[in-house]
Design a protein around this motif. Structure first.
Motif, PDB file in Angstrom:
ATOM      1  N   LEU A 260      61.197  33.348  58.771  1.00  0.00           N
ATOM      2  CA  LEU A 260      62.418  34.090  58.469  1.00  0.00           C
ATOM      3  C   LEU A 260      63.397  33.231  57.661  1.00  0.00           C
ATOM      4  CD1 LEU A 260      62.976  35.915  61.866  1.00  0.00           C
ATOM      5  CD2 LEU A 260      61.864  36.782  59.814  1.00  0.00           C
ATOM      6  N   THR A 261      63.465  31.953  57.959  1.00  0.00           N
ATOM      7  CA  THR A 261      64.367  31.062  57.225  1.00  0.00           C
ATOM      8  C   THR A 261      64.010  31.023  55.751  1.00  0.00           C
ATOM      9  OG1 THR A 261      64.664  29.696  59.199  1.00  0.00           O
ATOM     10  CG2 THR A 261      65.268  28.715  57.075  1.00  0.00           C
ATOM     11  N   ARG A 262      62.696  30.926  55.454  1.00  0.00           N
ATOM     12  CA  ARG A 262      62.253  30.878  54.050  1.00  0.00           C
ATOM     13  C   ARG A 262      62.660  32.139  53.307  1.00  0.00           C
ATOM     14  NH1 ARG A 262      57.342  29.164  56.302  1.00  0.00           N
ATOM     15  NH2 ARG A 262      56.464  31.233  55.903  1.00  0.00           N
ATOM     16  N   VAL A 263      62.406  33.283  53.900  1.00  0.00           N
ATOM     17  CA  VAL A 263      62.679  34.545  53.233  1.00  0.00           C
ATOM     18  C   VAL A 263      64.170  34.676  52.933  1.00  0.00           C
ATOM     19  CG1 VAL A 263      62.679  37.045  53.493  1.00  0.00           C
ATOM     20  CG2 VAL A 263      60.683  35.713  54.187  1.00  0.00           C
ATOM     21  N   LYS A 264      65.002  34.385  53.913  1.00  0.00           N
ATOM     22  CA  LYS A 264      66.434  34.578  53.737  1.00  0.00           C
ATOM     23  C   LYS A 264      67.014  33.580  52.737  1.00  0.00           C
ATOM     24  CE  LYS A 264      66.564  36.622  58.302  1.00  0.00           C
ATOM     25  NZ  LYS A 264      66.938  36.516  59.730  1.00  0.00           N
TER      26      LYS A 264
END
Length: 949
Positions: A390-394
């Motif tokens: 999720l961190t990568r996507v955001k």
């Protein structure tokens, strides 16, 4: 941001949040017939875009955005009509009209739209997809009124100018485009055949945007006129203008030119039409490919459905780069040369696509690859969503959003598309929020709802004659339904009633004053030259480090060594695995890439300013501590070998190889592709990579360009690790002379089954110079083949209908240069097309350009400078060009003086000296059996050309 669907990518990469006023503000100074609907301004502390939304009495929606950072404007007219609005049996109309809208209107002569925008120093184009068609121009700010006049004339006055002759020419052009982009390309039918199987008969997405050839053949000019009359009214359009504009004056011009155009038929929004499948549908295509391809497609939702964002995140986890499960299980393990997962979304429906290019030496058939994909999905279900996912996507969304603020065209396009589909130009805050709010539970929920155990379309594309490689026996076949197509009646055209003379072309205001980008420069003791430009328009930094040499430093026996070394630099380091360092970069929203082509090894970095130091720390790790692992080397080597075999299935790639081979010779490294050949790559060992790195990854001949939101002092501090870099000295090899023989010949590269022929006409010439003979030769070529309205393109595309596009150019590097002309043409007209090429060049060589062509040339070059330095990328290219060719900062001013003063005599003397076709070589790539009779009639010696793989 590989996981984003195309529709939302246009939105998310260009804007951040704006605030909508609770009600439309009132104004007493608006032109009559214009109403202010909404006004947006950025909220405190938010990145955003300000705009005002108006509506004319005829229903035309107008959006204005002021950005005076550069003296240019971007105008976009988007019509809410794409292929989804077409009828069965009449596919391709929306795309057809994209072409017709450039063919003149009542007050604009045929081809004059291109000519006027070119002379204005601007650029233009149009695009069509399933849901909308748009037309756009970027011009210097003083040319705005002319663009509005042009767009209004084709909106309100197109039909009287549509003729049977124009219809026939553009029909052939569209068919040539389809042949070039679909039928003559490996995997070109992938999307078309998938859509036919995924969507039921009659679904708006079941036919291709470009249309079926048989549909284009059966319709007539009245059908096309009726389509325009139904869909291209002002009430089905959004006019968006952004840039260095005066809002009041712009509104006055818009009302003047668009206000009298009658309202068209009412247009209702189409219902969302997601689909479901009850069983797997297996399809097989035999194609001229080397690498078998497997694509699994599942239907999902529609754009901006509540499940779209979690599905996008899911696609990124599964196949969004080196952190993904697809990379780990398919690419890194060697079962696929490439693999990815995406979730492309359209207005009415979306698709979840899992794609892999099989590695033939590891994957016997696509059923094995399908099993690995299924196992990967099971692994994901057991693994779940991890915090870094999720961190990568955001981080990626945030970074892409900010980088997207760098151009007026990007902001205008986003405003237009959001208004067209949502009626709300600013949806960025909403989009950012819904991605920020995606949870692990949301992702698992959509996996179970749309992916696990669900029926799909499974497409296998295999080499011809190898259907046994397919994932399964084909159980679905598509046959176009029999439809009765009634010809439409030509609509009765209703002329707008004006109080002014539309036949008068608007004049231009004073030309804007253009300032060259200011820059600072430093030179380190280790030989590195640094040039920087500070600009705080967006909080981003772009960096490019060039190490001179690159593929020039390869031997012919080991061609591709520089390129493969660069690829290895993108892999593991001594302290990070490939996946770990990719993960760290993704969490920052940054990128670092190594590549080698031409005469340079390039290192490119992009970062948000706030993350620059951490990004540079990772650059330091990648640059100074590569691991050069055996397993990485063997994987990349095998991938490259397979890719090289796939490249030679592309006719354009074969033509490019032939040009280098003939000009520079089989004994020269330069005569071979930058990526090498099968033999040279096969000969490489890991020690060669290590040796190349130790010898040539050095600062002694390096150039660093940095552009962004950072001052010189801070930049030098952050780049201290490069200042401390020490490396060996080295020299560049001598460049060999041209190898091509003087007598004219025709070289034929056999490509059996090709749907078109690719033509190249070449002749050695001079290397690049900024103000001497090579620069003047490029000026001389402009009317011949250097613009859309060139003699070559108007003849072969617009008059004869042989091609989708034809051009010529003088190509120049630091040490070598040549003249080149070419096109992809109809197979049955290859001989005719070559005759027309040679006739046009001969005529131009003997007679030269006209005074009118010289005037167009001057206007295009001198006024176009307003568009040259808008974005950080453009500024970086300008600075890199200065360094590459050791040019003075104001060389552009000297070029402009040459353009203002150069005369016909000098230019036409150049054409006489440089364009003798008797000294030119011809290359033809195509089906020899079908082409040979045509080519023999040209009277040139024909030689078969076999290129090394």
């Amino acid at each position: 941001m590989p996981f984003k669907p195309l529709f939302l990518l246009l939105c998310l990469i260009t804007l951040a949040a704006c605030v909508q006023s609770p009600q439309a503000p009132q104004s007493s100074v608006l032109p009559e017939g214009v109403t202010l609907i909404t006004q947006h301004t950025p909220a405190d502390g938010e990145t955003g875009i300000a705009y005002k939304k108006y509506q004319l009495d005829n229903g035309l929606t107008v959006i204005l955005h002021v950005d005076d950072s550069d003296p240019l404007v971007h105008v976009d007219v988007t019509y809410h009509v794409g292929s989804a609005r077409e009828e069965l049996g009449k596919s391709g109309f929306a795309h057809f009209f994209e072409h017709m809208m450039f063919q003149g209107s009542r007050h604009v002569e045929d081809e004059q739209h291109f000519k006027m925008i070119t002379e204005a120093g601007g650029n233009l184009n149009g695009t069509t997809n399933s849901d909308r068609t748009n037309y756009y121009q970027t011009v210097p700010a003083n040319q705005l009124e002319k663009v509005l006049w042009l767009e209004a004339d084709r909106m309100g006055f197109l039909l009287p100018a549509v003729t049977q002759q124009k219809f026939e020419v553009q029909r052939e052009t569209v068919k040539n485009e389809r042949a070039q982009r679909v039928d003559n390309q490996p995997y070109g039918l992938r999307s078309e055949k998938t859509a036919e199987a995924l969507y039921p008969d009659g679904h708006p997405y079941s036919w291709p945007v470009i249309g079926y050839t048989e549909d284009l053949d059966r319709v007539n000019v009245d059908d096309l006129k009726a389509f325009f009359d139904r869909w291209y009214g002002p009430n089905n359009a959004v006019l968006t203008v952004g840039g260095d504009i005066n809002e009041a004056r712009t509104l006055t011009m818009i009302e003047k030119y668009f206000g009298s155009i009658p309202r068209g038929p009412e247009v209702e929004k189409m219902d969302k039409q997601p689909v479901t499948l009850t069983e797997d549908r297996y399809l097989t295509i035999e194609d001229n490919v080397h690498l078998p391809l497997l694509q699994v497609t599942l239907p999902t939702v529609h754009v901006r459905h509540e499940d779209e964002a979690p599905l996008d995140v899911l696609s990124d986890i599964l196949g969004g780069g080196k952190n993904s499960l697809f990379y780990k299980n398919l690419v890194k393990d060697g079962y696929a040369v490439n693999a990815a997962v995406g979730h492309p979304c359209q207005e009415l429906a979306c698709q979840f696509q899992l794609i892999a290019l099989a590695h033939p030496q590891r994957t016997a058939n696509l059923s094995e690859l399908k099993q690995r994909i299924d196992a990967t999905l099971t692994e994901f279900e057991q693994r779940g969503v991890q915090p870094d996912d999720l961190t990568r996507v955001k981080a990626s969304i945030l970074s892409s959003t900010i980088f997207g603020l760098q151009s007026v065209s990007g902001k205008v396009s986003t405003l237009a598309i959001n208004e067209t589909f949502e009626g709300k130009p600013d949806r960025v805050q909403y989009d950012l929020a819904r991605y920020r709010n995606v949870t692990a539970e949301d992702v698992m929920d959509v996996y179970h709802r749309y992916i696990k155990g669900k029926a799909s379309v499974v497409l296998s594309i295999v080499p011809r004659g190898q259907t046994a490689m397919a994932a399964a026996k084909q159980n679905y076949s598509f046959s176009r339904p029999d439809v009765t197509v009634d010809s439409a009646e030509a609509p009765e055209w209703q002329s707008p009633q004006d109080q002014f003379d539309r036949s008068q072309v608007p004049g231009s205001g004073p030309a804007p004053l253009i300032s060259l980008p200011e820059f600072w420069q430093s030179e380190f003791d280790n030989g590195m030259v640094l040039v920087g430009h500070s600009n705080d328009e967006t909080p981003t930094v772009t960096l490019n480090l060039s190490l001179e040499g690159g593929p020039l430093l390869d031997s012919a026996e080991k061609a591709g060594l520089a390129s493969m070394t660069a690829q290895m630099m993108n892999e593991s380091t001594q302290h990070y695995s490939t996946e770990e360092i990719a993960n760290e970069l993704a969490k920052l929203g940054s990128s670092i890439g190594f590549s080698a082509s031409g005469r340079y090894t390039q290192i490119s970095v992009s970062s948000l300013t706030e993350n620059l130091d951490e990004t540079l720390r990772l650059l330091e790790e990648k640059l100074f501590n590569p691991a050069f692992l055996e397993q990485d080397f063997l994987r990349i080597k095998q991938q490259l070998l397979q890719s090289l075999q796939q490249q030679v299935k592309r006719p354009e790639a074969l033509a490019s190889r032939a040009v280098r081979w003939l000009l520079l010779g089989s004994e020269s490294r330069l005569g071979l592709p930058d990526s090498g050949t099968l033999a040279s790559i096969q000969a490489l060992e890991l020690e060669d990579i290590k040796s190349f790195y130790q010898r040539y990854y050095s600062p002694v001949m390096s150039k660093l360009v940095l552009v962004g939101d950072i001052q010189q002092e801070k930049a030098l501090q952050s780049l201290d690790f490069l200042k401390q870099w020490q490396g060996p000295d080295y020299s560049l090899p001598q460049i060999a002379n041209f190898a091509v023989e003087p007598q004219p010949r025709l070289f034929l590269v056999d490509h059996p089954g090709a749907a078109q022929a690719v033509l190249r006409i070449i002749k050695p010439d001079q290397p690049y110079d900024a103000t001497a003979e090579q620069f003047r030769s490029k000026l001389m070529n402009f009317p011949l083949g250097g613009m859309f309205n060139s003699r070559i393109n108007l003849n072969l595309r617009e008059d004869k209908g042989y091609t989708y596009g034809a051009s010529s150019a003088f190509v120049g590097g630091k040490t070598l240069g040549w003249f080149q002309a070419g096109a992809s043409v109809k197979l049955e007209n290859t001989g005719d097309a070559l005759n027309e090429f040679l006739t046009e060049i001969d005529t131009y060589q003997q007679q030269g350009m006209t005074s009118e062509e010289l005037s167009t040339l001057r206007l295009a070059y001198l006024q176009g400078e307003a568009l040259d330095y808008e974005t950080p990328g453009q500024k970086a290219r300008f600075l890199r060009h200065l360094l590459t060719f050791d040019l003075p900062a104001d060389y552009v001013r000297e070029q402009q003086q040459i353009i203002r003063t150069i005369g016909l005599a000098e230019l036409n003397q150049l054409s006489r000296e440089k364009l003798e076709t008797e000294n030119m070589q011809i290359i033809v790539v195509g089906d020899k059996q079908k082409l040979l009779p045509q080519l023999q009639s040209l009277g040139r010696e024909i030689e078969d050309l076999s290129l090394p793989l």
